[in-house]
Design a protein around this motif. Structure first.
Motif, PDB file in Angstrom:
ATOM      1  N   ASN A  50       1.030  -0.961  -0.014  1.00 55.31           N
ATOM      2  CA  ASN A  50      -0.450  -0.060  -0.280  1.00 55.31           C
ATOM      3  C   ASN A  50       1.072   1.111   0.134  1.00 55.31           C
ATOM      4  N   THR A  82      -2.014  -0.879  -4.123  1.00 58.68           N
ATOM      5  CA  THR A  82      -2.351   0.198  -3.537  1.00 58.68           C
ATOM      6  C   THR A  82      -2.181   1.429  -3.782  1.00 58.68           C
ATOM      7  N   GLN A  89       0.920   4.822 -11.737  1.00 61.93           N
ATOM      8  CA  GLN A  89       0.722   3.323 -12.518  1.00 61.93           C
ATOM      9  C   GLN A  89       0.389   2.950 -13.963  1.00 61.93           C
ATOM     10  N   ASP A 102      -0.881  -7.289  -9.144  1.00 64.10           N
ATOM     11  CA  ASP A 102      -2.345  -6.859  -9.686  1.00 64.10           C
ATOM     12  C   ASP A 102      -2.975  -4.893  -8.462  1.00 64.10           C
ATOM     13  N   HIS A 104      -5.038  -2.028  -7.517  1.00 67.46           N
ATOM     14  CA  HIS A 104      -6.009  -1.646  -7.237  1.00 67.46           C
ATOM     15  C   HIS A 104      -6.261  -0.273  -6.457  1.00 67.46           C
ATOM     16  N   PRO A 105      -7.429   1.077  -6.965  1.00 65.14           N
ATOM     17  CA  PRO A 105      -7.280   2.015  -6.012  1.00 65.14           C
ATOM     18  C   PRO A 105      -6.857   2.203  -4.443  1.00 65.14           C
ATOM     19  N   THR A 106      -7.451   1.319  -3.558  1.00 65.87           N
ATOM     20  CA  THR A 106      -7.788   1.463  -2.616  1.00 65.87           C
ATOM     21  C   THR A 106      -7.300  -0.049  -1.592  1.00 65.87           C
ATOM     22  N   ASN A 108      -9.270  -1.133   0.291  1.00 68.32           N
ATOM     23  CA  ASN A 108     -10.739  -2.011   1.049  1.00 68.32           C
ATOM     24  C   ASN A 108     -10.655  -2.540  -0.695  1.00 68.32           C
ATOM     25  N   ASP A 109     -10.510  -2.033  -1.474  1.00 70.56           N
ATOM     26  CA  ASP A 109     -10.955  -2.544  -3.340  1.00 70.56           C
ATOM     27  C   ASP A 109      -9.599  -3.969  -3.499  1.00 70.56           C
ATOM     28  N   ALA A 110      -8.454  -3.977  -3.486  1.00 67.40           N
ATOM     29  CA  ALA A 110      -8.071  -4.895  -3.154  1.00 67.40           C
ATOM     30  C   ALA A 110      -8.254  -6.241  -1.983  1.00 67.40           C
ATOM     31  N   ALA A 112     -11.680  -6.434  -0.860  1.00 66.23           N
ATOM     32  CA  ALA A 112     -12.718  -7.193  -1.955  1.00 66.23           C
ATOM     33  C   ALA A 112     -12.184  -8.037  -3.265  1.00 66.23           C
ATOM     34  N   SER A 113     -11.243  -7.549  -3.828  1.00 71.69           N
ATOM     35  CA  SER A 113     -10.811  -8.314  -4.995  1.00 71.69           C
ATOM     36  C   SER A 113     -10.352  -9.976  -4.631  1.00 71.69           C
TER      37      SER A 113
END
Lengths: 121, 169
Positions: A50, A82, A89, A102, A104-106, A108-110, A112-113
């Protein structure tokens, strides 16, 4: 003129998050590798790096991350990244790092993925 | 506020990793004054960081007694960046290769060697130039035009032609 980076490791369920605050350059190598080794020693299978959006990342820092990718593949770990700015990026895609991690923006997004994949499996 | 004529900023930084950030901040200020977009300013900051890092590591062997000189010349049309180092490692590399990340991950290639490739992708022109007779060492030049009509972000032809003198340390 060494640069300080703060690296910390935390658990988020089945995911280990490595928070990076500061410049990701050659000076960050020891701190990043220690954090990664610590996470691996605890059995991490999904690791999120992060970043803080406005920090400075150079090609030496990217090389450190490629070294982590190398180790992660040997251990069958999944890497996610993230918090990167749109600029970094783009740089990560440019050098091909996104083939192995991969974006991810945040966090939390990671999460969730990862959790979505776990559910699907 | 765009400049009315050439504006030249010259920096002399110690050849020690970390000091490239001074060039990075200086070029950001100049680029903002030239009204480059935010994304282009980020591209320029990354490009100058990589070029200065190369000058420090390879051009002067990270010897802080040596200096890396950065000259920023802003005019109506472009930002011209010249980076001079003492040339401690001899002649600069000739080729710029696309990073072989698969080879690095598989342990077949050493980690690194990406700086010049990143620079080439981010600016309009980049490459080592011949120094004047009384000027020893390496000189690396980058040009970024204010109106991007010479190269699009994804044009491989344009990016390949922009760095024919460069190389990847």
């Amino acid at each position: 003129m060494s640069e300080e980076i703060q690296v910390s490791v935390r658990g988020e369920g089945d995911v280990t998050v490595i928070d990076l605050i500061g410049d990701v350059t050659t000076f960050a190598e020891e701190a990043i590798n220690q954090a990664y080794q610590s996470a691996s020693a605890d059995g991490a299978k999904n690791i999120v790096f992060n970043f803080r959006e406005n920090d400075y990342i150079n090609s030496a820092g990217i090389a450190i991350l490629i070294g982590v990718v190398t180790e992660a593949r040997k251990r069958d770990q999944k890497l996610l990244m993230t918090g990167l700015s749109a600029h970094f990026q783009k740089i990560f895609r440019m050098v091909g790092l996104t083939q192995y991690a991969d974006l991810h923006p945040t966090v939390n997004d990671a999460l969730a993925s990862v959790n979505g994949e776990a559910t699907a499996n | 506020m765009a400049p009315q004529s050439n504006r030249v900023v010259e920096l002399r930084i110690p050849s020690e990793l970390g000091y490239e950030k001074i060039a990075r901040e200086a070029v950001a200020t100049v680029a903002h004054r030239l009204n480059f977009t935010k994304e282009k300013v980020e591209d320029i900051k990354t490009a100058i960081s990589e070029a200065c890092t190369n000058a420090i590591r390879y051009g002067s062997g990270s010897d802080a007694r040596m200096k890396v000189v950065v000259i920023l010349t802003a005019d109506e049309d472009k930002l011209d960046i010249l980076i001079k180092d003492p040339g401690a490692s001899g002649a600069p590399p000739i080729d710029i290769d696309i990073p072989d990340i698969d080879g690095m991950v598989e342990g077949k290639r050493r980690l690194g060697g990406m700086g010049l490739y990143i620079i080439r992708e981010l600016v309009d022109e980049a490459g080592f130039v011949e120094a004047a007779d009384d000027d020893e060492g390496n000189q690396f030049r980058m040009v970024i035009y204010r109106v991007e009509d010479t190269k699009t972000e994804s044009s491989p032809e344009a990016s390949a032609s922009g760095a024919d003198n460069g190389g990847s340390p």
